[in-house]
Scaffold this motif. Structure first.
Motif, PDB file in Angstrom:
ATOM      1  N   UNK A 363       0.828  -1.209   0.000  1.00 43.33           N
ATOM      2  CA  UNK A 363       0.000   0.000   0.000  1.00 43.33           C
ATOM      3  C   UNK A 363       0.865   1.263   0.000  1.00 43.33           C
ATOM      4  N   UNK A 364       1.973   1.231   0.723  1.00 48.50           N
ATOM      5  CA  UNK A 364       2.876   2.377   0.721  1.00 48.50           C
ATOM      6  C   UNK A 364       3.528   2.556  -0.651  1.00 48.50           C
ATOM      7  N   UNK A 365       3.824   1.441  -1.306  1.00 44.23           N
ATOM      8  CA  UNK A 365       4.404   1.510  -2.654  1.00 44.23           C
ATOM      9  C   UNK A 365       3.404   2.124  -3.632  1.00 44.23           C
ATOM     10  N   UNK A 366       2.126   1.807  -3.469  1.00 40.80           N
ATOM     11  CA  UNK A 366       1.114   2.374  -4.364  1.00 40.80           C
ATOM     12  C   UNK A 366       1.090   3.901  -4.284  1.00 40.80           C
ATOM     13  N   UNK A 367       1.208   4.432  -3.075  1.00 45.86           N
ATOM     14  CA  UNK A 367       1.227   5.886  -2.921  1.00 45.86           C
ATOM     15  C   UNK A 367       2.471   6.493  -3.572  1.00 45.86           C
ATOM     16  N   UNK A 368       3.599   5.789  -3.427  1.00 45.47           N
ATOM     17  CA  UNK A 368       4.831   6.240  -4.076  1.00 45.47           C
ATOM     18  C   UNK A 368       4.677   6.225  -5.592  1.00 45.47           C
ATOM     19  N   UNK A 369       4.130   5.125  -6.124  1.00 54.14           N
ATOM     20  CA  UNK A 369       3.930   5.016  -7.576  1.00 54.14           C
ATOM     21  C   UNK A 369       3.035   6.147  -8.087  1.00 54.14           C
ATOM     22  N   UNK A 370       1.975   6.425  -7.332  1.00 56.65           N
ATOM     23  CA  UNK A 370       1.025   7.461  -7.749  1.00 56.65           C
ATOM     24  C   UNK A 370       1.704   8.828  -7.837  1.00 56.65           C
ATOM     25  N   UNK A 371       2.517   9.152  -6.816  1.00 56.17           N
ATOM     26  CA  UNK A 371       3.207  10.446  -6.824  1.00 56.17           C
ATOM     27  C   UNK A 371       4.212  10.525  -7.975  1.00 56.17           C
ATOM     28  N   UNK A 372       4.956   9.450  -8.188  1.00 54.95           N
ATOM     29  CA  UNK A 372       5.991   9.473  -9.217  1.00 54.95           C
ATOM     30  C   UNK A 372       5.399   9.562 -10.625  1.00 54.95           C
ATOM     31  N   UNK A 373       4.347   8.794 -10.899  1.00 59.31           N
ATOM     32  CA  UNK A 373       3.731   8.847 -12.228  1.00 59.31           C
ATOM     33  C   UNK A 373       3.117  10.226 -12.463  1.00 59.31           C
ATOM     34  N   UNK A 374       2.548  10.831 -11.418  1.00 56.97           N
ATOM     35  CA  UNK A 374       2.012  12.190 -11.551  1.00 56.97           C
ATOM     36  C   UNK A 374       3.088  13.195 -11.945  1.00 56.97           C
ATOM     37  N   UNK A 375       4.351  12.880 -11.570  1.00 50.72           N
ATOM     38  CA  UNK A 375       5.484  13.748 -11.919  1.00 50.72           C
ATOM     39  C   UNK A 375       6.250  13.217 -13.141  1.00 50.72           C
ATOM     40  N   UNK A 376       5.632  12.325 -13.882  1.00 46.92           N
ATOM     41  CA  UNK A 376       6.221  11.729 -15.083  1.00 46.92           C
ATOM     42  C   UNK A 376       7.529  10.994 -14.790  1.00 46.92           C
ATOM     43  N   UNK A 377       7.570  10.414 -13.603  1.00 43.31           N
ATOM     44  CA  UNK A 377       8.725   9.595 -13.200  1.00 43.31           C
ATOM     45  C   UNK A 377       8.316   8.131 -13.261  1.00 43.31           C
ATOM     46  N   UNK A 378       8.871   7.381 -14.237  1.00 46.06           N
ATOM     47  CA  UNK A 378       8.503   5.976 -14.448  1.00 46.06           C
ATOM     48  C   UNK A 378       9.596   5.020 -13.962  1.00 46.06           C
ATOM     49  N   UNK A 379      10.328   5.420 -12.912  1.00 45.48           N
ATOM     50  CA  UNK A 379      11.462   4.634 -12.428  1.00 45.48           C
ATOM     51  C   UNK A 379      11.070   3.194 -12.093  1.00 45.48           C
ATOM     52  N   UNK A 380       9.887   3.017 -11.538  1.00 46.12           N
ATOM     53  CA  UNK A 380       9.450   1.681 -11.116  1.00 46.12           C
ATOM     54  C   UNK A 380       8.460   1.059 -12.097  1.00 46.12           C
ATOM     55  N   UNK A 381       8.327   1.642 -13.272  1.00 52.88           N
ATOM     56  CA  UNK A 381       7.439   1.120 -14.310  1.00 52.88           C
ATOM     57  C   UNK A 381       8.238   0.947 -15.612  1.00 52.88           C
ATOM     58  N   UNK A 382       9.090  -0.083 -15.658  1.00 55.23           N
ATOM     59  CA  UNK A 382      10.000  -0.265 -16.800  1.00 55.23           C
ATOM     60  C   UNK A 382       9.282  -0.440 -18.132  1.00 55.23           C
ATOM     61  N   UNK A 383       8.123  -1.087 -18.136  1.00 67.20           N
ATOM     62  CA  UNK A 383       7.395  -1.280 -19.394  1.00 67.20           C
ATOM     63  C   UNK A 383       6.790   0.039 -19.869  1.00 67.20           C
ATOM     64  N   UNK A 384       6.292   0.824 -18.942  1.00 70.96           N
ATOM     65  CA  UNK A 384       5.688   2.109 -19.291  1.00 70.96           C
ATOM     66  C   UNK A 384       6.733   3.077 -19.855  1.00 70.96           C
TER      67      UNK A 384
END
Length: 546
Positions: A363-384
């Motif tokens: 759940x904590x990772x989901x919040x991190x992912x949400x913030x990063x994608x909102x800032x166009x940071x795909x560090x943890x989304x290699x396919x994206x």
């Protein structure tokens, strides 16, 4: 003939009674005339029969496999030890014999479990139901118990065919309570898969259990939990992956469902020297395999596009649509993380606090992912990272991740209610004393101030640590630890049982009785070892007695 066995022999004449007595004396003399070596051989033959039956049941093989095993044994004996062949010939492995041996072994295991249940300080139950080949629901009840010395036992307590008007109350009172001698005052928790028949608030099995417990002790509180793995799987609905999953399923089915298409696609991959030799296919597209299927199709998307262009009889414009490919890439990364979480939750031997910790971490990772994608940071989304993501899709993915986090929070409310109780046991030296129950605070302070115990806590398993605590100094903490360590966090062992059940109750073996199915499942899943010496001696006494 006139005292203990009058009813058995009252129809025999005086001459027949005399003849029967002579036969019994002869049988007893023959038994007593056996040399120790002969008795050892006889017992060895009988033990071999039990051991073979145990292996057949443990491996979920048909009872008739005993005859094949004996044929194999005789062939081997004729080659390796011809002088012992007669002993192998005396080993009984017919189908009926295997059935009797399996019944004996199952009863022996049941008696061992019953003895263990008597030693439990507390216990928890995990309930699930499954539909068999003949549409007969099977109720599965697992029990986990903990002793005064923190020894844990987890076993199948009951498998019951729910036929006709069999009710949950009948099962609990007539089967579990009477056969295992469970004391409701020691029940801590019940975990279910969420079926209405089990979790119904008014007529479900949980309601019956709750009423049963309150009748005995109105002050006793039972912790009711929904299987954490099932809850995690249900959370996926908020991701709204249907547009991606439906298209991928159609593509894979088009390639795999037709033999010609499949062969031609395999030839294309071979000719293109692709690292992948095929697309994965699962007709049920289950959640556990979904992530792997999506990933494999993504890796072969160029070859799949080339193949579909050649066939020309079916068009998938989505494969060239930038927004759809973006959704596809997002789905692969998210399902990958959820599959990893699912695998972690299915690891054997995990306590409830460890399962809950994995969910909290996700759940904590989901919040991190949400913030990063909102800032166009795909560090943890290699396919994206491999596609162009529009601003509209960025907002959509951010919203979906927030929604997924909210769904996790909603579905895991039952674990959040006992989070402090779990944390007190898993992290007693860092737990805030002010947040602990009043009756545990003084003992917790003593524990946290003991440097030797703090060092020991880091080096031994949790049950061993609490078992080592002085029971005069920490009685209440030890009691609290027993209650938390005995909890079932999931019903995964029930799901594993379904796989074993499908093998044993297949279309080819659908006539197997419910009692025999229960015996085989008990043997196939238990961690206990049958007492073969007891079984052999009991059998010999039975057949040598007059």
């Amino acid at each position: 003939f006139e005292t203990k066995h009058a009813s058995k022999y009252d129809k025999l004449s005086a001459q027949e009674k005399t003849k029967k007595a002579e036969e019994m004396v002869a049988a007893m003399q023959k038994e007593q005339s056996f040399s120790p070596k002969a008795l050892a051989v006889r017992d060895g033959i009988m033990r071999t029969s039990y051991e073979m039956a145990h292996i057949i049941a443990k491996k979920s093989k048909p009872f008739s496999e005993g005859e094949f095993v004996k044929e194999y044994m005789l062939k081997s004996a004729a080659i390796l030890c011809p002088d012992k062949k007669e002993q192998f010939e005396n080993v009984r492995l017919s189908r009926r014999t295997i059935v009797r041996r399996v019944e004996d072994i199952s009863e022996n295991l049941h008696q061992q479990l019953k003895s263990k249940v008597n030693d439990f300080s507390y216990f928890a139950l995990a309930l699930d139901e499954s539909c068999g080949v003949k549409d007969t629901d099977q109720l599965l009840i697992f029990i986990r118990g903990i002793t005064e010395n923190f020894e844990l036992t987890e076993e199948l307590a009951l498998i019951q065919s729910m036929k006709d008007t069999t009710t949950g109350k009948d099962v609990l009172e007539d089967k579990c309570v009477s056969k295992l001698g469970m004391d409701w005052k020691r029940l801590v928790s019940v975990t279910t898969y969420g079926s209405p028949n089990l979790a119904g608030k008014h007529v479900g099995l949980l309601k019956i259990i709750q009423d049963q417990v309150k009748e005995i002790n109105p002050e006793q509180k039972i912790i009711f939990l929904h299987c954490i793995i099932h809850q995690e799987v249900l959370c996926k609905s908020v991701l709204k992956l249907s547009t991606v999953v439906d298209t991928v399923t159609k593509v894979v089915s088009y390639i795999r469902a037709r033999g010609l298409n499949h062969r031609q696609f395999a030839t294309l991959l071979e000719g293109s020297e692709s690292e992948r030799t095929d697309v994965l296919h699962d007709t049920s597209v289950s959640w556990l395999s979904l992530g792997n299927i999506l990933k494999r199709v993504w890796e072969l998307r160029a070859e799949i596009g080339l193949f579909l262009n050649v066939k020309e009889d079916l068009d998938f414009p989505q494969l060239n649509d930038a927004d759809w490919l973006s959704d596809f890439a997002f789905a692969i990364d998210v399902t990958g993380y959820m599959s990893d979480l699912n695998s972690r939750l299915q690891e054997k031997g995990l306590f409830a606090h460890e399962l809950h910790s994995s969910v909290k971490s996700f759940m904590m990772k989901l919040l991190l992912f949400s913030r990063q994608i909102g800032n166009k940071d795909f560090s943890h989304f290699p396919t994206l990272q491999q596609v162009t993501v529009s601003d509209q899709n960025l907002k959509k993915y951010t919203s979906l991740l927030v929604d997924l986090h909210a769904e996790f929070s909603r579905r895991f409310e039952d674990f959040q209610m006992i989070e402090k109780d779990l944390s007190l046991v898993s992290s007693p030296f860092t737990f805030n004393v002010d947040s602990a129950p009043c009756d545990l605070q003084l003992e917790l302070i003593d524990l946290q101030c003991d440097a030797l115990l703090a060092e020991q806590f880091q080096s031994v398993p949790l049950p061993s640590f609490y078992a080592s605590l002085n029971k005069q100094k920490f009685p209440k903490i030890k009691t609290h630890a027993r209650k938390m360590l005995v909890l079932f966090g999931s019903t995964y062992m029930c799901q594993q049982m379904h796989s074993v059940m499908k093998v044993n109750k297949s279309n080819l073996r659908s006539s197997m009785s419910g009692d025999h199915l229960a015996a085989v499942l008990h043997i196939a899943t238990t961690e206990m070892t049958p007492d073969f010496d007891f079984l052999v001696n009991a059998h010999q006494r039975l057949h040598s007695s007059p």
